[in-house]
Design a protein around this motif. Sequence first.
Motif, PDB file in Angstrom:
ATOM      1  N   ALA A 167     -63.606  13.746 -43.090  1.00 42.23           N
ATOM      2  CA  ALA A 167     -63.443  13.266 -41.714  1.00 42.23           C
ATOM      3  C   ALA A 167     -64.758  13.218 -40.948  1.00 42.23           C
ATOM      4  O   ALA A 167     -64.887  12.464 -39.974  1.00 42.23           O
ATOM      5  N   LEU A 168     -65.736  14.017 -41.370  1.00 40.24           N
ATOM      6  CA  LEU A 168     -66.973  14.147 -40.596  1.00 40.24           C
ATOM      7  C   LEU A 168     -67.780  12.843 -40.482  1.00 40.24           C
ATOM      8  O   LEU A 168     -68.217  12.498 -39.368  1.00 40.24           O
ATOM      9  N   PRO A 169     -68.006  12.084 -41.555  1.00 40.99           N
ATOM     10  CA  PRO A 169     -68.819  10.860 -41.416  1.00 40.99           C
ATOM     11  C   PRO A 169     -68.269   9.880 -40.390  1.00 40.99           C
ATOM     12  O   PRO A 169     -69.026   9.316 -39.592  1.00 40.99           O
ATOM     13  N   LYS A 170     -66.959   9.687 -40.395  1.00 44.06           N
ATOM     14  CA  LYS A 170     -66.355   8.762 -39.423  1.00 44.06           C
ATOM     15  C   LYS A 170     -66.554   9.274 -38.003  1.00 44.06           C
ATOM     16  O   LYS A 170     -66.883   8.500 -37.086  1.00 44.06           O
ATOM     17  N   ALA A 171     -66.331  10.575 -37.798  1.00 45.47           N
ATOM     18  CA  ALA A 171     -66.505  11.155 -36.458  1.00 45.47           C
ATOM     19  C   ALA A 171     -67.947  11.007 -36.000  1.00 45.47           C
ATOM     20  O   ALA A 171     -68.217  10.701 -34.828  1.00 45.47           O
ATOM     21  N   GLU A 172     -68.904  11.204 -36.910  1.00 48.75           N
ATOM     22  CA  GLU A 172     -70.323  11.092 -36.536  1.00 48.75           C
ATOM     23  C   GLU A 172     -70.700   9.647 -36.205  1.00 48.75           C
ATOM     24  O   GLU A 172     -71.441   9.397 -35.252  1.00 48.75           O
ATOM     25  N   ALA A 182     -65.131  11.638 -29.976  1.00 53.93           N
ATOM     26  CA  ALA A 182     -65.635  11.676 -31.350  1.00 53.93           C
ATOM     27  C   ALA A 182     -66.738  12.720 -31.493  1.00 53.93           C
ATOM     28  O   ALA A 182     -66.825  13.420 -32.517  1.00 53.93           O
ATOM     29  N   LYS A 183     -67.610  12.830 -30.483  1.00 56.58           N
ATOM     30  CA  LYS A 183     -68.665  13.844 -30.527  1.00 56.58           C
ATOM     31  C   LYS A 183     -68.070  15.243 -30.546  1.00 56.58           C
ATOM     32  O   LYS A 183     -68.505  16.117 -31.301  1.00 56.58           O
ATOM     33  N   LEU A 184     -67.040  15.455 -29.716  1.00 62.37           N
ATOM     34  CA  LEU A 184     -66.370  16.752 -29.690  1.00 62.37           C
ATOM     35  C   LEU A 184     -65.729  17.037 -31.048  1.00 62.37           C
ATOM     36  O   LEU A 184     -65.811  18.150 -31.566  1.00 62.37           O
ATOM     37  N   ARG A 185     -65.088  16.014 -31.634  1.00 65.84           N
ATOM     38  CA  ARG A 185     -64.453  16.182 -32.937  1.00 65.84           C
ATOM     39  C   ARG A 185     -65.492  16.503 -34.009  1.00 65.84           C
ATOM     40  O   ARG A 185     -65.290  17.409 -34.829  1.00 65.84           O
ATOM     41  N   ALA A 186     -66.605  15.783 -33.995  1.00 66.57           N
ATOM     42  CA  ALA A 186     -67.652  16.039 -34.989  1.00 66.57           C
ATOM     43  C   ALA A 186     -68.207  17.453 -34.846  1.00 66.57           C
ATOM     44  O   ALA A 186     -68.429  18.146 -35.848  1.00 66.57           O
ATOM     45  N   ASP A 187     -68.418  17.896 -33.625  1.00 63.31           N
ATOM     46  CA  ASP A 187     -68.926  19.255 -33.394  1.00 63.31           C
ATOM     47  C   ASP A 187     -67.921  20.302 -33.887  1.00 63.31           C
ATOM     48  O   ASP A 187     -68.306  21.311 -34.500  1.00 63.31           O
ATOM     49  N   ALA A 188     -66.631  20.045 -33.615  1.00 66.41           N
ATOM     50  CA  ALA A 188     -65.593  20.988 -34.039  1.00 66.41           C
ATOM     51  C   ALA A 188     -65.494  21.026 -35.564  1.00 66.41           C
ATOM     52  O   ALA A 188     -65.301  22.098 -36.160  1.00 66.41           O
TER      53      ALA A 188
END
Length: 387
Positions: A167-172, A182-188
Motif C-alpha cells: 500500500a505504501l507506494p500508492k500512498a506516497e 494520502a500523506k497521513l496514510r503514508a506516514d501511518a
Amino acid sequence: MKLDSAVFLTRIGITPVESKGRRENMRAGIVGLPNVGKSTLFNALTSSKAAQSANYPFCTIEPNEGVVSVPDGRLERISRYIVPKKLIHAALRLVDIAGIVKGASEGEGLGNKFLSHIREVDAILQVVRCFEDPDVVHVAGAVDPISDIDVIEIELMLADMQTLENALPKAERTAKSGDKEAKLRADAIRKCLDHLGTDQPLRKLTLDEQEAAAISSFGLMTAKPILYVANVDESDLAGKGPLAMKVRERAAMVGAGMVPVCAKLEAEIAELDEADRAEMLAGAGLEEAALPALAHEAYRVLGLQSYFTAGEKEVRAWTIPVGATAPQAAGVIHTDFEKGFIRVEVYTLDDLETYKSEKEIRAAGKLRVEGKNYIMQDGDICHFLFN
C-alpha cells in the motif's frame, strides 16, 4: 477526551456493519495451528452436533460461522420484577477459521485464503494446544504452546508487513500531489512498518485517531485484540498445569486475556440435554460450561459492554462498545433510532431491586433523563425516545 464507539472501532480496525437497519454482531475469529481443537471448540460453543473434523490439516476450508448467546444473570434478575414473554441474551458471532501453518503468509497451506478470513473479524481467539495425546498428531511434531503462539504471531506480522508494503507506494505517489489524507496514510504506514520491524504486533503500537482511521481499511491482523484459549486436558480444567501456565504467563506479558477450556469435554457436554449437562458438569467439578467465561473474556478483550431494554414483550441485552453514547446505543437496535434520537430514560438494576417497579423508580426520582452526550454505562436499563 472521551473515546466514543466510532473511534474505538476505528482504533482496532473495525468498520461497523449494518444490515436491514441493524448493526451486525461483532465477529471473533477462532484461529490456531491445525489439530489444536479449534473446530471441536467451535462446535461445542455453538452446540453443534455435527461430526468432529478429521484428524489432519486443512479439513476446514471455508470459515464456519455461528452466533452464540452471552450468558448474563442480570436478565433473570430484571425479569423477577418486569415479567416478559421471553429473555434475549446478547450475542457474539464466532468464525471457525482453518488452521494456519508456518509459511501461511507466503501462501503455504492455502494461507492467503485463510489469512483473508482473519482480516474480516474484529478480534482473534487463538486456541493453543495444552494437552498431550499420542493419537492427535501435532503439526510441528511436539506440543509447545509458546512455539504455537509465536508461529501464528509471526505469520500475521509478516502478512501485515506485506499489506503495508504493497500500500505504501500508492500512498506516497498520491501524497506527492499534495493530498493531505494520502500523506497521513503514508506516514501511518511507515510508522506501522517501523514498529513491525521490531518484531512487535501492531496492537502494541499507539496511533492517534487520524492515523488509525487512515489505515483502518487494511484490516491489519496484529492490530486486532487477542484472547488465548488454552485447550487443556480433562485433568487440568483450571489451567494450572505447566503447559497452560506458559500460555497464562505469555498472556500476562503481552496484556492479552487467557481462558482455559477443555474442548473435548465441552464437546461432550454440548451433546447432552440440560439435565444431563448439569450432572456431567458436577461430575467434572465444574459449576458451568466454558461458554460464560469465554464469552465474558471475549467481551472484555473486544471492549464491549451490555445495556438492557425491559418490557412485557421481552427483556433483552444489547451489545455496545465501552464509551458509546446514548444515540449510538440506540442505533444498535435500529439505525433510525440513532438518527431520530431525542433522549433516553435510564435506571439501574439496583434501582429496580430496591423499588420493585419502574413506576416506583419514577416516583422516587431515580429515573434519569439523559441526552445525546450521555455515555452509556454497563448494565443501564433504558427506554429510548426518538423521532
